[in-house]
Enzyme design. Structure first.
Site, PDB file in Angstrom:
ATOM      1  N   GLU A  77       0.826  -1.199   0.000  1.00 60.36           N
ATOM      2  CA  GLU A  77       0.000   0.000   0.000  1.00 60.36           C
ATOM      3  C   GLU A  77       0.867   1.260   0.000  1.00 60.36           C
ATOM      4  OE1 GLU A  77      -2.219  -3.052   2.648  1.00 60.36           O
ATOM      5  OE2 GLU A  77      -0.172  -2.611   2.002  1.00 60.36           O
ATOM      6  N   THR A 122      21.995 -38.224   1.779  1.00 60.03           N
ATOM      7  CA  THR A 122      22.063 -37.493   0.508  1.00 60.03           C
ATOM      8  C   THR A 122      23.344 -36.682   0.433  1.00 60.03           C
ATOM      9  OG1 THR A 122      19.658 -37.366   0.278  1.00 60.03           O
ATOM     10  CG2 THR A 122      20.948 -35.705  -0.892  1.00 60.03           C
ATOM     11  N   SER A 167      20.848 -37.199  12.754  1.00 59.73           N
ATOM     12  CA  SER A 167      20.699 -37.446  14.188  1.00 59.73           C
ATOM     13  C   SER A 167      22.021 -37.640  14.921  1.00 59.73           C
ATOM     14  CB  SER A 167      19.787 -38.656  14.426  1.00 59.73           C
ATOM     15  OG  SER A 167      20.315 -39.805  13.800  1.00 59.73           O
ATOM     16  N   GLU A 196      13.983 -32.224  -0.299  1.00 56.91           N
ATOM     17  CA  GLU A 196      14.634 -32.936  -1.413  1.00 56.91           C
ATOM     18  C   GLU A 196      15.335 -34.165  -0.858  1.00 56.91           C
ATOM     19  OE1 GLU A 196      16.690 -31.014  -4.534  1.00 56.91           O
ATOM     20  OE2 GLU A 196      15.621 -29.124  -4.335  1.00 56.91           O
TER      21      GLU A 196
END
Length: 366
Positions: A53, A197, A224, A296
């Site tokens: 605004e 990964t 972990s 992912e």
């Protein structure tokens, strides 16, 4: 298309320009109309900056007194990083405000409309609600739950494989699909993978857009026991993007210290079945204003995320390739679901063709 919808659609298109730059704020656009002519327009450009605004007022080519303002979201009524937009509208003597959707933020939630109406400003709302809700789905979940909106991304062959039996996965999908993934990385504040990964692929997990203006998400590694290699790219590029390593109490304190010495953050999360409690992790990420996460992960983390209920949306890329292999992994592993009737289903499914690939996008059915 009525004039109200035409002007609101313009405000909607403006709002989208803030994608990736305003998190955890909502995407908002505003248009000022006088005598059936747009005399000012603006959008929320970056977090901490002027709201839509205010930017619309700053761009106005003539006096806005008596004009109508079209704004995608209810004007704010509280003091935050900027003054209340509802007060700015009153001060500038706008005569009518057309609002796309009301703000669920407890700090606003109808108060903006009340301020406008108490000052004699006509208020209409309820335009493009479905489109605006979808555009701001990350904000809408985060403002109400204080946990991130999670999008699980997968890429697989036609026979449902994410890699060959040897583990080779470059590339399952084509360049257009991979470009779409980078758009998602730009849009969401965080990107999450499992430590396996990182060990297998050593990814950078940054955003690469054609115009080179992408925002890098915060990289989150679910680990972990802090098994992450200290020489991994994700731990040695803190100058490019922030990395958070999520561990449990079982992680080696000396390893944690070495990770932190490289400029990364380590957070301790509750354990569940000797793994990271993903719901607890989402709460901790929310505390850091990470309002959206692109997952992912590998097959194991993907199933854990689905099982824990943290996934809100799935984006899956299917490539017209067949590689077979009984040992080749699929996008979701883990224990799996025993009965078809208990399968996790998607709603609001959309399809898009990207070259020869097919992208399927849908929200988890609640």
């Amino acid at each position: 298309m009525s004039k109200n919808y035409e002007y609101m659609h313009r405000a909607f298109e403006l709002a989208k320009k803030g994608i990736g730059r305003v998190n955890p704020n909502p995407l908002v656009g505003a248009v000022i109309v006088k005598d059936d002519k747009i005399i000012g327009e603006g959008y929320h450009e970056f977090f901490g900056g002027p709201h839509a605004e205010v930017n619309a007022f700053l761009s106005a080519k003539e006096s806005v007194e008596g004009a109508t303002m079209y704004v995608t979201l209810e004007p704010c009524s509280h003091y935050g990083k900027t003054p209340p937009c509802a007060e700015a509208i009153v001060k500038n003597k706008i005569s009518k405000v057309v609002i796309g959707m009301l703000d669920p933020n407890p700090l606003v939630a109808g108060r903006g409309v009340k301020i406008l109406e108490e000052n004699g400003i006509e208020v209409n709302f309820g335009y493009l609600c479905e489109e605006l809700s979808d555009m701001n789905r990350t904000f809408l979940k985060f403002i109400q739950s204080k946990t991130p909106y999670v999008v699980m991304k997968t890429a697989m062959t036609l026979d449902g494989k994410i890699a060959s039996k040897t583990g080779d996965s470059r590339w399952v999908s084509n360049e257009k699909s991979r470009a779409k993934v980078h758009e998602l990385r730009n849009e969401l504040a965080g990107i999450m993978v499992g430590v396996d990964t990182v060990i297998t692929d050593d990814p950078l997990l940054t955003t690469r857009l054609e115009d080179a203006n992408g925002q890098n998400p915060v990289r989150i590694v679910v680990d972990s026991k802090a098994r992450i290699p200290l020489d991994s790219k994700i731990l040695n590029t803190s100058d490019q993007a922030k990395t958070i390593l999520a561990v449990t109490e079982s992680a080696d304190p000396e390893k944690i210290q070495k990770v932190e010495e490289k400029g990364n953050q380590v957070i301790k999360v509750k354990a569940k079945d000797q793994k990271i409690d993903l719901n607890n992790l989402m709460l901790k990420l929310g505390e850091q204003n990470i309002d959206g996460v692109l997952l992912e992960g590998g097959a194991t983390l993907n199933f854990s995320a689905l099982q824990s209920g943290i996934v809100d949306e799935v984006v899956s890329f299917v490539a017209p390739k067949i590689i077979g292999g009984a040992e080749a992994k699929s996008p979701v592993g883990g224990e799996g679901i025993e009965l078809m009737k208990n399968a996790i289903e998607l709603d609001d499914v959309k399809y898009e063709q990207l070259g020869q690939d097919l992208m399927l996008q849908g929200k988890i059915k609640k």
